[in-house]
Design a protein around this motif. Structure first.
Motif, mmCIF file in Angstrom:
data_model
loop_
_atom_site.group_PDB
_atom_site.id
_atom_site.type_symbol
_atom_site.label_atom_id
_atom_site.label_comp_id
_atom_site.label_asym_id
_atom_site.label_seq_id
_atom_site.Cartn_x
_atom_site.Cartn_y
_atom_site.Cartn_z
ATOM 1 N N PRO A 86 38.449 53.716 46.734
ATOM 2 C CA PRO A 86 38.328 52.672 47.760
ATOM 3 C C PRO A 86 38.614 53.209 49.158
ATOM 4 N N ALA A 87 37.917 52.664 50.135
ATOM 5 C CA ALA A 87 38.119 53.069 51.539
ATOM 6 C C ALA A 87 39.270 52.263 52.128
ATOM 7 N N LYS A 115 28.519 61.147 58.029
ATOM 8 C CA LYS A 115 28.307 59.714 57.811
ATOM 9 C C LYS A 115 29.228 59.117 56.754
ATOM 10 N N ASP A 116 29.591 59.928 55.751
ATOM 11 C CA ASP A 116 30.346 59.392 54.622
ATOM 12 C C ASP A 116 31.853 59.443 54.806
ATOM 13 N N PHE A 117 32.306 60.162 55.844
ATOM 14 C CA PHE A 117 33.744 60.271 56.105
ATOM 15 C C PHE A 117 34.081 59.740 57.496
ATOM 16 N N ALA A 260 34.385 56.712 54.848
ATOM 17 C CA ALA A 260 33.814 55.804 55.844
ATOM 18 C C ALA A 260 34.088 54.367 55.429
ATOM 19 N N GLY A 261 34.400 53.536 56.408
ATOM 20 C CA GLY A 261 34.723 52.140 56.123
ATOM 21 C C GLY A 261 36.204 51.874 56.016
ATOM 22 N N THR A 262 37.030 52.913 56.110
ATOM 23 C CA THR A 262 38.485 52.714 56.113
ATOM 24 C C THR A 262 38.866 51.889 57.332
#
Length: 325
Positions: A86-87, A115-117, A260-262
């Motif tokens: 989970p982020a 993009k993913d981090f 990403a999204g954290t």
């Protein structure tokens, strides 16, 4: 018996209590242990640095920061472990300049580091060192350059495996200097240094942590470091610019990223704590013993570094003709 107005007030109070429940239960970040996943085995520079920082983060934020080693080619296994979580800030990644190298070295990766981090902060920066055999004829970088010009294709430079930071640093030196020499990859740093002592290679490109024993024993001469300033851990070693090769500049780094999204507030909490930890004199001293400049950054700064290094090393890989994996 409740009157309608009383019933409405009670319902509102219950709704507010229910809404507040999860926030109270969640608490302030972090409220449980945090994993930091490292794409290397135990005992290396990145591992030692991360564990040092993790211990101090735990003291500062009141929760354990547990370092998990998950080595594998291209950092793929570690990235999957982090991106499959989970982020929420409870699983973090260590990305390095090696991550930037992997983008150019592999035909494809199952993740996009840009993009993913989500970037959090740098942890440390460290330079490559060019060393020669103290018992050999090359006492300065100028000596090696002169000999390489006189004997094109005859001198060897040792590094660890093709595609490593050390190997690509040597490829970049070859490119910007215009010299013709052979880059010889070995499996381990120890083998590189044995090769240098045996005169199988006439110069080697390595990091200070692997060299410090040989440097202390006066087996090797540090003829140039790849940074823009002399290292406090090796103040007598000239920079490449001082040694006559101003275009050779290589700075390796490691940093903390999250999926990403954290949530931004979690990133902000981690960034603030990391920068405070990295400013601690004890942390700086221990890192310097490994040749590392312990220094934090803003998220934007380390993201820009990652982006720039992807472009830089992809160009070096392409020019050197290194086969993509």
């Amino acid at each position: 018996m409740f009157r309608p107005a009383t019933m409405i007030a009670a319902a509102c109070a219950a709704a507010l209590t229910f809404a507040a429940g999860p926030a109270v239960a969640q608490g302030k970040y972090p409220d449980k242990p945090v994993r930091i996943v490292l794409p290397f085995g135990a005992g290396g520079v990145a591992d030692i640095t991360t564990r040092l920082v993790a211990d101090k983060l735990g003291e500062k934020l009141g929760q354990r920061f547990v370092v998990e080693n998950n080595p594998g080619a291209g950092g793929i296994a570690a990235a999957r472990a982090v991106l499959g979580s989970p982020a929420d800030g409870y699983t973090l990644a260590v990305l390095t300049n090696g991550t930037a190298v992997s983008v150019g070295l592999f035909k494809s990766l199952p993740f996009d580091p840009l993009k993913d981090f989500a970037p959090v902060s740098a942890m440390g920066y460290f330079d490559l060192i060019l060393v020669t055999n103290a018992n050999g004829p090359y006492k300065t970088l100028g000596d090696f350059v002169k000999a390489a010009k006189e004997k094109p294709g005859k001198l060897n430079v040792g590094t660890i495996a093709a595609g490593s930071s050390q190997n690509l640093g040597a490829e970049l030196f070859k490119s910007v200097s215009g010299l013709d020499f052979v880059i010889v990859p070995f499996k381990t740093s120890g083998e590189v240094l044995i090769g240098l002592e045996r005169d199988d290679v006439q110069m080697a490109a390595e990091f200070y942590a692997a060299l410090r024993g040989g440097l202390a024993a006066k087996k090797f001469i540090p003829v140039a470091i790849s940074g823009t300033q002399r290292g406090a851990y090796l103040p007598d070693a000239p920079t490449a610019r001082e040694a006559g090769e101003p275009k050779w500049e290589v700075t390796s780094w490691n940093a903390i990223f999250a999926p990403a999204g954290t949530p931004p507030d979690v990133i902000a909490t981690l960034n603030k704590a990391l920068n405070e930890v990295l400013a601690d004199p004890e942390v700086k001293k221990k890192a310097l013993e490994l040749g590392i400049d312990a220094r934090g950054s803003t998220p934007e700064e380390i993201q820009a570094r990652l982006k720039d290094d992807i472009a830089k090393w992809t160009a070096v890989i392409d020019k050197a003709g290194i086969e993509k994996r």
